[in-house]
Scaffold this motif. Structure first.
Motif, PDB file in Angstrom:
ATOM      1  N   ARG A 115       0.832  -1.195   0.000  1.00  0.00           N
ATOM      2  CA  ARG A 115       0.000   0.000   0.000  1.00  0.00           C
ATOM      3  C   ARG A 115       0.869   1.248   0.000  1.00  0.00           C
ATOM      4  O   ARG A 115       1.871   1.325   0.694  1.00  0.00           O
ATOM      5  CB  ARG A 115      -0.911   0.032   1.218  1.00  0.00           C
ATOM      6  CG  ARG A 115      -1.916  -1.078   1.214  1.00  0.00           C
ATOM      7  CD  ARG A 115      -2.830  -0.930   2.393  1.00  0.00           C
ATOM      8  NE  ARG A 115      -3.740  -2.055   2.434  1.00  0.00           N
ATOM      9  CZ  ARG A 115      -4.535  -2.317   3.441  1.00  0.00           C
ATOM     10  NH1 ARG A 115      -4.538  -1.531   4.495  1.00  0.00           N
ATOM     11  NH2 ARG A 115      -5.328  -3.356   3.406  1.00  0.00           N
ATOM     12  N   GLU A 116       0.480   2.207  -0.769  1.00  0.00           N
ATOM     13  CA  GLU A 116       1.192   3.477  -0.787  1.00  0.00           C
ATOM     14  C   GLU A 116       0.541   4.424   0.201  1.00  0.00           C
ATOM     15  O   GLU A 116      -0.680   4.457   0.327  1.00  0.00           O
ATOM     16  CB  GLU A 116       1.120   4.110  -2.174  1.00  0.00           C
ATOM     17  CG  GLU A 116       2.010   3.469  -3.192  1.00  0.00           C
ATOM     18  CD  GLU A 116       1.958   4.255  -4.495  1.00  0.00           C
ATOM     19  OE1 GLU A 116       1.900   5.495  -4.455  1.00  0.00           O
ATOM     20  OE2 GLU A 116       1.951   3.597  -5.543  1.00  0.00           O
ATOM     21  N   TYR A 117       1.374   5.216   0.859  1.00  0.00           N
ATOM     22  CA  TYR A 117       0.836   6.224   1.774  1.00  0.00           C
ATOM     23  C   TYR A 117       0.428   7.444   0.968  1.00  0.00           C
ATOM     24  O   TYR A 117       1.186   7.953   0.148  1.00  0.00           O
ATOM     25  CB  TYR A 117       1.863   6.628   2.826  1.00  0.00           C
ATOM     26  CG  TYR A 117       1.393   7.813   3.634  1.00  0.00           C
ATOM     27  CD1 TYR A 117       0.421   7.654   4.602  1.00  0.00           C
ATOM     28  CD2 TYR A 117       1.881   9.086   3.389  1.00  0.00           C
ATOM     29  CE1 TYR A 117      -0.037   8.729   5.331  1.00  0.00           C
ATOM     30  CE2 TYR A 117       1.428  10.177   4.110  1.00  0.00           C
ATOM     31  CZ  TYR A 117       0.473   9.989   5.079  1.00  0.00           C
ATOM     32  OH  TYR A 117       0.004  11.057   5.796  1.00  0.00           O
ATOM     33  N   ARG A 118      -0.772   7.903   1.210  1.00  0.00           N
ATOM     34  CA  ARG A 118      -1.241   9.146   0.612  1.00  0.00           C
ATOM     35  C   ARG A 118      -1.803   9.996   1.737  1.00  0.00           C
ATOM     36  O   ARG A 118      -2.676   9.537   2.474  1.00  0.00           O
ATOM     37  CB  ARG A 118      -2.329   8.883  -0.418  1.00  0.00           C
ATOM     38  CG  ARG A 118      -1.826   8.158  -1.623  1.00  0.00           C
ATOM     39  CD  ARG A 118      -2.904   8.067  -2.701  1.00  0.00           C
ATOM     40  NE  ARG A 118      -2.510   7.046  -3.646  1.00  0.00           N
ATOM     41  CZ  ARG A 118      -3.168   5.923  -3.852  1.00  0.00           C
ATOM     42  NH1 ARG A 118      -4.266   5.682  -3.193  1.00  0.00           N
ATOM     43  NH2 ARG A 118      -2.729   5.051  -4.717  1.00  0.00           N
ATOM     44  N   PRO A 119      -1.311  11.218   1.883  1.00  0.00           N
ATOM     45  CA  PRO A 119      -1.852  12.057   2.953  1.00  0.00           C
ATOM     46  C   PRO A 119      -3.316  12.357   2.690  1.00  0.00           C
ATOM     47  O   PRO A 119      -3.768  12.369   1.545  1.00  0.00           O
ATOM     48  CB  PRO A 119      -0.993  13.330   2.899  1.00  0.00           C
ATOM     49  CG  PRO A 119      -0.342  13.314   1.566  1.00  0.00           C
ATOM     50  CD  PRO A 119      -0.287  11.896   1.099  1.00  0.00           C
ATOM     51  N   PRO A 120      -4.096  12.565   3.743  1.00  0.00           N
ATOM     52  CA  PRO A 120      -5.518  12.859   3.556  1.00  0.00           C
ATOM     53  C   PRO A 120      -5.707  14.169   2.792  1.00  0.00           C
ATOM     54  O   PRO A 120      -4.923  15.098   2.918  1.00  0.00           O
ATOM     55  CB  PRO A 120      -6.065  12.950   4.979  1.00  0.00           C
ATOM     56  CG  PRO A 120      -4.888  13.163   5.842  1.00  0.00           C
ATOM     57  CD  PRO A 120      -3.714  12.593   5.136  1.00  0.00           C
TER      58      PRO A 120
END
Length: 125
Positions: A115-120
């Motif tokens: 999973r890639e981190y994506r900021p909200p």
């Protein structure tokens, strides 16, 4: 000059510390104070957060040695787990666990590593 000052300060500190003796005394109480003050309380709280689907809560009541309560949590698989409990004298904590709903799992699982981190995304109102 500084060395003499610090030496004098150390001597004064040591002398003042010796003038204050410290004595420990064990707490004093009588057994009668415990007999007259039996525990009695009742509380309840709950959390419901729609954005994260967090649902959980707890309630408990106690009167002397009689304690009863329950807590619940919405599990990630969609079921609601409820635990009802009571305290039975020397037997201790007795719990009954139940589930509501049917477990639902996604068709495909992604590992946490993939999973890639994506900021909200910011919300402006």
């Amino acid at each position: 000059m500084n060395a003499k000052f610090f030496l004098l300060l150390a001597v004064v500190s040591a002398a003042s510390a010796q003038r204050r003796p410290y004595a420990y005394n064990a707490p004093r109480f009588s057994d009668e104070s415990f007999e007259s003050s039996e525990a009695k309380y009742d509380f309840q709280w709950a959390v419901s957060d729609d954005s994260s689907s967090n649902e959980f809560g707890h309630q408990e009541a106690r009167d002397g040695d009689d304690t009863r309560g329950s807590y619940y949590v919405q599990l990630p698989d969609g079921r609601l787990q409820t635990v009802k409990y009571f305290v039975d004298g020397d037997s201790g904590y007795v719990a009954e666990v139940s589930y509501e709903g049917e477990a639902r799992y996604p068709d495909s699982y992604e590992s946490f590593e993939s999973r890639e981190y994506r900021p909200p995304r910011p919300l402006y109102g």
